[in-house]
Design a protein around this motif. Structure first.
Motif, PDB file in Angstrom:
ATOM      1  N   MET A 187       0.178  -1.150   0.134  1.00 31.07           N
ATOM      2  CA  MET A 187      -0.444  -0.068  -0.041  1.00 31.07           C
ATOM      3  C   MET A 187       0.992   0.979  -0.032  1.00 31.07           C
ATOM      4  O   MET A 187       0.792   2.110  -0.401  1.00 31.07           O
ATOM      5  N   MET A 188       2.093   1.221   0.680  1.00 30.02           N
ATOM      6  CA  MET A 188       3.080   2.166   0.614  1.00 30.02           C
ATOM      7  C   MET A 188       3.312   2.337  -1.164  1.00 30.02           C
ATOM      8  O   MET A 188       3.640   3.517  -1.352  1.00 30.02           O
ATOM      9  N   GLU A 189       3.698   1.938  -1.941  1.00 32.22           N
ATOM     10  CA  GLU A 189       3.715   1.413  -3.625  1.00 32.22           C
ATOM     11  C   GLU A 189       2.898   2.599  -3.890  1.00 32.22           C
ATOM     12  O   GLU A 189       2.717   3.225  -4.357  1.00 32.22           O
ATOM     13  N   GLN A 190       1.305   2.057  -3.416  1.00 28.73           N
ATOM     14  CA  GLN A 190       0.833   2.673  -4.174  1.00 28.73           C
ATOM     15  C   GLN A 190      -0.377   4.312  -3.667  1.00 28.73           C
ATOM     16  O   GLN A 190       0.241   5.032  -4.595  1.00 28.73           O
ATOM     17  N   MET A 191       0.163   4.343  -2.380  1.00 34.49           N
ATOM     18  CA  MET A 191       0.343   5.840  -2.053  1.00 34.49           C
ATOM     19  C   MET A 191       1.701   6.321  -2.764  1.00 34.49           C
ATOM     20  O   MET A 191       0.663   7.901  -3.190  1.00 34.49           O
ATOM     21  N   ASN A 192       2.761   6.253  -3.274  1.00 41.96           N
ATOM     22  CA  ASN A 192       3.985   6.666  -3.440  1.00 41.96           C
ATOM     23  C   ASN A 192       3.379   7.211  -5.264  1.00 41.96           C
ATOM     24  O   ASN A 192       3.801   8.599  -5.507  1.00 41.96           O
ATOM     25  N   SER A 193       3.158   6.037  -5.248  1.00 40.72           N
ATOM     26  CA  SER A 193       2.104   5.968  -7.147  1.00 40.72           C
ATOM     27  C   SER A 193       1.340   6.956  -7.137  1.00 40.72           C
ATOM     28  O   SER A 193       0.699   7.693  -8.366  1.00 40.72           O
ATOM     29  N   LEU A 194       0.458   7.114  -5.875  1.00 44.71           N
ATOM     30  CA  LEU A 194      -0.416   8.175  -6.156  1.00 44.71           C
ATOM     31  C   LEU A 194       0.086   9.541  -5.534  1.00 44.71           C
ATOM     32  O   LEU A 194      -1.076  11.186  -5.532  1.00 44.71           O
ATOM     33  N   SER A 195       0.705   9.472  -5.311  1.00 46.01           N
ATOM     34  CA  SER A 195       1.730  11.604  -4.833  1.00 46.01           C
ATOM     35  C   SER A 195       1.356  11.191  -3.458  1.00 46.01           C
ATOM     36  O   SER A 195       1.417  12.904  -3.052  1.00 46.01           O
ATOM     37  N   ILE A 196       0.812  10.286  -2.800  1.00 41.07           N
ATOM     38  CA  ILE A 196      -0.118  10.833  -1.296  1.00 41.07           C
ATOM     39  C   ILE A 196       1.189  10.332  -0.949  1.00 41.07           C
ATOM     40  O   ILE A 196       1.438  10.347  -0.022  1.00 41.07           O
ATOM     41  N   ASN A 197       1.191  11.788  -0.152  1.00 40.73           N
ATOM     42  CA  ASN A 197       2.231  12.689   1.433  1.00 40.73           C
ATOM     43  C   ASN A 197       1.768  11.465   2.397  1.00 40.73           C
ATOM     44  O   ASN A 197       1.155  11.706   3.223  1.00 40.73           O
ATOM     45  N   MET A 198       2.576  10.296   2.482  1.00 38.39           N
ATOM     46  CA  MET A 198       2.021   9.482   4.114  1.00 38.39           C
ATOM     47  C   MET A 198       3.558   9.116   4.429  1.00 38.39           C
ATOM     48  O   MET A 198       3.790   8.425   3.620  1.00 38.39           O
ATOM     49  N   THR A 199       3.889   9.293   5.676  1.00 39.81           N
ATOM     50  CA  THR A 199       4.995   8.287   6.484  1.00 39.81           C
ATOM     51  C   THR A 199       4.779   6.482   6.224  1.00 39.81           C
ATOM     52  O   THR A 199       3.352   5.631   6.465  1.00 39.81           O
ATOM     53  N   GLU A 200       5.476   6.190   5.742  1.00 38.92           N
ATOM     54  CA  GLU A 200       5.766   4.259   6.091  1.00 38.92           C
ATOM     55  C   GLU A 200       5.103   4.154   7.842  1.00 38.92           C
ATOM     56  O   GLU A 200       4.000   2.883   7.907  1.00 38.92           O
ATOM     57  N   GLU A 201       5.971   4.267   8.900  1.00 41.43           N
ATOM     58  CA  GLU A 201       5.381   4.263   9.879  1.00 41.43           C
ATOM     59  C   GLU A 201       3.415   4.589   9.642  1.00 41.43           C
ATOM     60  O   GLU A 201       2.817   3.772  11.036  1.00 41.43           O
ATOM     61  N   SER A 202       2.985   5.905   9.528  1.00 43.34           N
ATOM     62  CA  SER A 202       1.733   6.138  10.091  1.00 43.34           C
ATOM     63  C   SER A 202       0.899   5.213   8.614  1.00 43.34           C
ATOM     64  O   SER A 202      -0.024   4.443   9.154  1.00 43.34           O
ATOM     65  N   LEU A 203       1.323   5.394   8.078  1.00 37.24           N
ATOM     66  CA  LEU A 203       0.152   3.463   6.844  1.00 37.24           C
ATOM     67  C   LEU A 203       0.424   2.307   7.393  1.00 37.24           C
ATOM     68  O   LEU A 203      -0.539   1.796   7.782  1.00 37.24           O
ATOM     69  N   LEU A 204       1.297   1.538   8.487  1.00 41.80           N
ATOM     70  CA  LEU A 204       1.549   0.704   9.349  1.00 41.80           C
ATOM     71  C   LEU A 204       0.240   0.833   9.994  1.00 41.80           C
ATOM     72  O   LEU A 204       0.098  -0.765  10.818  1.00 41.80           O
ATOM     73  N   LYS A 205       0.458   2.167  11.050  1.00 40.79           N
ATOM     74  CA  LYS A 205       0.008   2.323  12.452  1.00 40.79           C
ATOM     75  C   LYS A 205      -1.730   1.447  11.470  1.00 40.79           C
ATOM     76  O   LYS A 205      -2.829   1.587  12.218  1.00 40.79           O
ATOM     77  N   THR A 206      -2.558   2.084  10.744  1.00 40.71           N
ATOM     78  CA  THR A 206      -3.543   1.882   9.850  1.00 40.71           C
ATOM     79  C   THR A 206      -4.105   0.483   9.444  1.00 40.71           C
ATOM     80  O   THR A 206      -4.487   0.370   9.900  1.00 40.71           O
ATOM     81  N   VAL A 207      -2.899   0.208   8.624  1.00 43.38           N
ATOM     82  CA  VAL A 207      -3.025  -1.023   8.719  1.00 43.38           C
ATOM     83  C   VAL A 207      -3.321  -1.893  10.035  1.00 43.38           C
ATOM     84  O   VAL A 207      -4.156  -3.112   9.742  1.00 43.38           O
TER      85      VAL A 207
END
Length: 151
Positions: free
Chosen positions: A22-42
């Motif tokens: 999902m981090m790969e997807q966020m990067n492809s969409l130019s969504i500014n999100m840290t991996e740590e933040s995404l990890l907590k969400t997942v």
């Protein structure tokens, strides 16, 4: 390849692989999100009491695609429905029918669970994704979606 719904609570390894995907997807969409933040969400999404679900495509032990959804109750639906938040396949694995297989697995599960419908949103210029959704019986709903970030 194996397509399956991730059982909750998910393992640490599954959470890490899903976060990477999902981090790969966020990067492809130019969504500014840290991996740590995404990890907590997942992690939150894959807790036993969450209304969220992940379906994944796994090839040779690696998660190569995923569908993330939430369940809710809709007055207009007359009951429970699914909101498909994300459908993503790693670039190296595209054009192999993985997105279609993931979506078919989600549809099958939703029917078994007696959901009343599935809704999603896609970009207006995403012709390939629109073809996929239309080929599986999805249709355009004319609306304008609004949002607001809360702290």
């Amino acid at each position: 390849m194996r397509i399956f719904k991730v059982e909750k609570p998910a393992s640490i390894e599954q959470i890490k692989q899903i976060t990477s995907l999902m981090m790969e997807q966020m990067n492809s969409l130019s969504i500014n999100m840290t991996e740590e933040s995404l990890l907590k969400t997942v992690e939150k999404a894959l807790k036993a009491d969450s209304g969220a679900e992940f379906f994944v495509a796994e090839k040779e032990g690696k998660i190569v695609g995923g569908a993330f959804l939430n369940t809710g109750i809709g007055l207009d639906k007359g009951g429970a429905y699914v909101w498909l938040n994300d459908l993503y396949v790693r670039k190296d694995y595209r054009r192999q029918g993985i997105a279609r297989k993931l979506l078919l697995k989600v549809l099958y599960w939703a029917e078994l669970e007696e959901f009343k419908g599935i809704e999603l949103e896609t970009g207006i210029n995403n012709a390939a994704t629109k073809r996929l959704y239309n080929s599986l019986g999805f249709y355009d709903i004319v609306s304008k979606r609004y949002g607001r970030t809360l702290t």
